[in-house]
Design a protein around this motif. Structure first.
Motif, PDB file in Angstrom:
ATOM      1  N   GLY A   1      94.444  52.278  46.613  1.00 65.71           N
ATOM      2  CA  GLY A   1      93.797  51.993  45.336  1.00 65.71           C
ATOM      3  C   GLY A   1      94.064  50.566  44.908  1.00 65.71           C
ATOM      4  O   GLY A   1      94.558  49.737  45.675  1.00 65.71           O
ATOM      5  N   CYS A   2      93.742  50.262  43.650  1.00 65.05           N
ATOM      6  CA  CYS A   2      93.989  48.925  43.112  1.00 65.05           C
ATOM      7  C   CYS A   2      94.545  49.045  41.708  1.00 65.05           C
ATOM      8  O   CYS A   2      94.269  50.013  40.990  1.00 65.05           O
ATOM      9  N   THR A   3      95.350  48.059  41.325  1.00 65.44           N
ATOM     10  CA  THR A   3      95.882  47.961  39.972  1.00 65.44           C
ATOM     11  C   THR A   3      95.238  46.781  39.284  1.00 65.44           C
ATOM     12  O   THR A   3      95.203  45.673  39.841  1.00 65.44           O
ATOM     13  N   VAL A   4      94.703  47.014  38.098  1.00 66.96           N
ATOM     14  CA  VAL A   4      94.014  45.989  37.314  1.00 66.96           C
ATOM     15  C   VAL A   4      94.859  45.660  36.096  1.00 66.96           C
ATOM     16  O   VAL A   4      95.250  46.559  35.351  1.00 66.96           O
ATOM     17  N   GLU A   5      95.155  44.385  35.902  1.00 67.32           N
ATOM     18  CA  GLU A   5      95.836  43.920  34.694  1.00 67.32           C
ATOM     19  C   GLU A   5      94.866  43.085  33.874  1.00 67.32           C
ATOM     20  O   GLU A   5      93.948  42.475  34.422  1.00 67.32           O
ATOM     21  N   GLY A   6      95.050  43.069  32.561  1.00 63.85           N
ATOM     22  CA  GLY A   6      94.126  42.297  31.744  1.00 63.85           C
ATOM     23  C   GLY A   6      94.555  42.236  30.291  1.00 63.85           C
ATOM     24  O   GLY A   6      95.658  42.647  29.916  1.00 63.85           O
TER      25      GLY A   6
ATOM     26  N   PHE B   1      97.025  45.074  29.092  1.00 60.58           N
ATOM     27  CA  PHE B   1      96.855  46.431  29.621  1.00 60.58           C
ATOM     28  C   PHE B   1      96.955  46.401  31.138  1.00 60.58           C
ATOM     29  O   PHE B   1      96.820  45.352  31.779  1.00 60.58           O
ATOM     30  N   ALA B   2      97.188  47.570  31.711  1.00 61.57           N
ATOM     31  CA  ALA B   2      97.207  47.718  33.164  1.00 61.57           C
ATOM     32  C   ALA B   2      96.870  49.161  33.502  1.00 61.57           C
ATOM     33  O   ALA B   2      97.239  50.092  32.775  1.00 61.57           O
ATOM     34  N   PHE B   3      96.159  49.345  34.599  1.00 61.06           N
ATOM     35  CA  PHE B   3      95.886  50.686  35.101  1.00 61.06           C
ATOM     36  C   PHE B   3      95.741  50.632  36.613  1.00 61.06           C
ATOM     37  O   PHE B   3      95.363  49.604  37.190  1.00 61.06           O
ATOM     38  N   THR B   4      96.083  51.748  37.251  1.00 63.16           N
ATOM     39  CA  THR B   4      95.951  51.879  38.704  1.00 63.16           C
ATOM     40  C   THR B   4      94.876  52.906  39.000  1.00 63.16           C
ATOM     41  O   THR B   4      94.926  54.034  38.493  1.00 63.16           O
ATOM     42  N   LEU B   5      93.910  52.500  39.790  1.00 67.09           N
ATOM     43  CA  LEU B   5      92.762  53.355  40.102  1.00 67.09           C
ATOM     44  C   LEU B   5      92.793  53.710  41.581  1.00 67.09           C
ATOM     45  O   LEU B   5      92.583  52.849  42.441  1.00 67.09           O
TER      46      LEU B   5
ATOM     47  N   LEU C   1      94.396  41.434  40.150  1.00 62.62           N
ATOM     48  CA  LEU C   1      94.228  42.707  40.844  1.00 62.62           C
ATOM     49  C   LEU C   1      95.209  42.737  42.000  1.00 62.62           C
ATOM     50  O   LEU C   1      95.351  41.750  42.729  1.00 62.62           O
ATOM     51  N   THR C   2      95.903  43.862  42.147  1.00 61.58           N
ATOM     52  CA  THR C   2      96.796  44.058  43.277  1.00 61.58           C
ATOM     53  C   THR C   2      96.406  45.345  43.992  1.00 61.58           C
ATOM     54  O   THR C   2      95.754  46.229  43.421  1.00 61.58           O
ATOM     55  N   PHE C   3      96.840  45.467  45.257  1.00 58.86           N
ATOM     56  CA  PHE C   3      96.328  46.531  46.109  1.00 58.86           C
ATOM     57  C   PHE C   3      97.477  47.233  46.823  1.00 58.86           C
ATOM     58  O   PHE C   3      98.508  46.638  47.120  1.00 58.86           O
TER      59      PHE C   3
ATOM     60  N   ALA D   1      86.332  48.885  47.822  1.00 56.44           N
ATOM     61  CA  ALA D   1      86.866  47.585  47.420  1.00 56.44           C
ATOM     62  C   ALA D   1      86.341  47.248  46.032  1.00 56.44           C
ATOM     63  O   ALA D   1      85.191  47.565  45.697  1.00 56.44           O
ATOM     64  N   PRO D   2      87.146  46.584  45.210  1.00 55.09           N
ATOM     65  CA  PRO D   2      86.628  46.068  43.938  1.00 55.09           C
ATOM     66  C   PRO D   2      85.626  44.949  44.197  1.00 55.09           C
ATOM     67  O   PRO D   2      85.660  44.280  45.234  1.00 55.09           O
TER      68      PRO D   2
END
Length: 265
Positions: free
Chosen positions: A147-152, A186-190, A141-143, A248-249
């Motif tokens: 927001g935050c970006t989740v990779e997986g 996958f990756a998405f930014t929330l 997770l990056t910030f 926060a996540p």
């Protein structure tokens, strides 16, 4: 310890555990008297299951006064917490070798199973198990940018046209586009702002899901493929403050990824 002919005696059982990358767990127990006639077994009992859900594993001599039980990766455990006992007595945790669980990459074509032996709150040994036909494994997770970006990595499904991440709180749903890569990456930014509309007057816990393609069933985003059985107090992420809110996540008790949103104090 002494034994009586015709009985199996196990005092203060204590088990060392070795978990392997395939999902198997080996239990080595000291203090067993093998003089009894009945075949001894190690019992895994799923906590809170009704009717009772048990897996019984035979104990065999392992030398130096120890006995061994093996939970093969081919034996399915339903999701939940499994308490460990021998001869009706709970087992205390000894050395737990769970190094093989770190950064696992299971076969993406098969259901994802994870088992982590751990010391329960009452001081006894238990196994946390997950079993999911489809799974979105959260990675880094990056910030930044509010927001935050989740990779997986996605297991049991393929990313396709219209793939989105979904944040869910009750009936509310917010979406973000998903980018795909090789081997299920996958990756998405929330962004946090939409999760704080309307402005919160209490805490909201948004669950994160991944919908692999338009019209496909969503998959829960979680982190299961390592040696941590409860991430809530282990993975603590930085808070971001917006207009009247903080976000926060965080992880749930089931190691599922969420975003916590609440008002600024």
């Amino acid at each position: 310890m002494t034994g009586t002919t015709g009985s199996t005696h196990l005092a203060d059982p204590r088990a060392d555990c070795v978990a392997d990358a395939a999902g198997g767990v080996t239990f080595d127990i000291a203090g067993h008297d093998s003089g009894g006639a009945a075949e001894p077994v190690l019992v895994l009992s799923r906590r809170g299951a009704a009717p009772a859900d048990e897996v019984r594993l035979p104990l065999t001599p392992a030398g130096e006064g120890r006995v061994r039980a093996v939970l093969p990766s081919t034996v399915e455990l339903a999701e939940g917490h499994w308490d460990v006992s021998v001869a009706g007595r709970p087992v205390r945790p000894g050395v737990r070798d769970v190094r093989a669980l770190v950064d696992r990459r299971p076969d993406r074509s098969r259901p994802v199973g994870a088992r982590v032996p751990y010391p329960a709150a009452d001081g006894h040994l238990a196994v946390r198990a997950w079993l999911r036909p489809r799974h979105a494994e959260a990675g880094d997770l990056t910030f930044g940018g509010g927001g935050c970006t989740v990779e997986g990595l996605l297991y049991g499904a393929e990313l396709g046209e219209g793939a989105v991440a979904e944040a869910r709180w009750g009936r509310e749903v917010r979406q973000a586009p998903v980018e795909g890569g090789e081997d299920g990456a996958f990756a998405f930014t929330l962004p946090y702002g939409p999760l704080a509309e309307p402005r919160p007057d209490g805490q909201r816990l948004w669950q994160l899901w991944l919908r692999p393609a338009a019209g496909a069933e969503p998959v829960r985003v979680a982190r299961l493929l390592d040696d941590v059985w409860d991430r809530r107090n282990v993975f603590v992420y930085p808070e971001s403050e917006g207009d009247g809110f903080r976000a926060a996540p965080c992880y749930s008790a089931d190691n599922e990824l969420c975003v916590r949103v609440g008002p600024v104090a």
